[in-house]
Scaffold this active site. Structure first.
Site, mmCIF file in Angstrom:
data_model
loop_
_atom_site.group_PDB
_atom_site.id
_atom_site.type_symbol
_atom_site.label_atom_id
_atom_site.label_comp_id
_atom_site.label_asym_id
_atom_site.label_seq_id
_atom_site.Cartn_x
_atom_site.Cartn_y
_atom_site.Cartn_z
ATOM 1 N N LYS A 104 47.799 55.659 18.412
ATOM 2 C CA LYS A 104 48.615 56.824 18.743
ATOM 3 C C LYS A 104 48.802 57.719 17.528
ATOM 4 O O LYS A 104 48.623 58.936 17.610
ATOM 5 C CB LYS A 104 49.969 56.399 19.292
ATOM 6 N N ASP A 125 52.747 58.692 24.130
ATOM 7 C CA ASP A 125 53.980 58.008 23.758
ATOM 8 C C ASP A 125 54.762 57.695 25.028
ATOM 9 O O ASP A 125 54.240 57.831 26.137
ATOM 10 C CB ASP A 125 54.801 58.865 22.791
#
Length: 244
Positions: free
Chosen positions: A154, A172
């Protein structure tokens, strides 16, 4: 002889791909099918119309400070990170300056952020690697970024997208929720959601899709009580538990 009733485990297994928890928010109903391609196009057209040049809530001055800020943002709010990095980046906005500052001082600057001890170690370690292996520059490579301490898929995707203009959608909790609610992409983990989103978002919107979705999830399609009445895409969303 009556037909044998499937076990609860079997039923759950069949519904696993149809019932992602974030999409249902506890409601025992089947998730709707994902919206069609025309709706995806219209959703992102409206999000772009409302915010043509979306920006990250994290404050940074260069690719390096962006990398550090994203590493520090794990399990922390952007607001909390900004409060810590404002003073930190004033004295250390390069790997060399951060290394000279030292772990103990970095720890002092970020002590208000969760997991600050581990994060301070990671910031110093990644700064050293950037100096020794990349000439003090942040690499524009997913593989090179992911081996840095404290940097996962991420974080690497955020840095590539924001700092280098690579069209990636870092998923997220906000994007995961929004993608499953609308639904744009039904999936049980963030990696699968990212892959599905990057496959369906039209190319003209792909660069900023990450920011549009995260901001939509943070300020409109909130976890506990989504603000459906003010949502620009309410008529296209198939979420079965819209608020009045």
């Amino acid at each position: 002889m009556p037909a044998r009733k499937p076990s609860a485990a079997t039923a759950r297994g069949r519904l696993a791909t149809r019932l992602p928890t974030p999409a249902l928010d506890g409601h025992a109903v089947a998730a709707p099918e994902p919206v069609d391609a025309a709706s995806v196009e219209e959703i992102f057209r409206r999000l772009r119309e409302a915010n043509p040049e979306p920006k990250s809530d994290l404050r940074y001055t260069n690719p390096y400070t962006l990398l550090v800020a994203v590493v520090l943002s794990a399990q922390a709010t952007d607001k909390g990170v900004n409060l810590a990095t404002g003073p930190l980046f004033t004295v250390a906005d390069t790997p060399q300056a951060m290394l000279a500052l030292g772990e103990e001082n970095v720890r002092h600057f970020i002590r208000t952020i969760g997991l600050f001890n581990t994060k301070a170690k990671n910031v110093i370690a990644l700064s050293r690697i950037l100096i020794e292996e990349h000439g003090g520059e942040v690499p524009a490579s997913l593989e090179a970024l992911q081996v840095l301490p404290g940097v996962g898929a991420k974080t690497a995707s955020v840095v590539l997208n924001v700092a280098f203009g690579v069209p990636r959608i870092a998923v997220d909790t906000h994007i995961f929720r929004v993608a499953n609610r609308i639904p744009l992409a039904l999936a049980s983990n963030t990696d699968k959601v990212q892959a599905k989103l990057e496959a369906i978002v039209p190319e003209p919107y792909l660069l900023h899709a990450h920011h549009w979705l995260i901001l939509h999830g943070r300020y409109v399609c909130k976890a506990r009580k989504p603000d459906c009445p003010s949502c620009r895409i309410r008529d296209l969303c198939r979420y079965p538990a819209k608020t009045a």
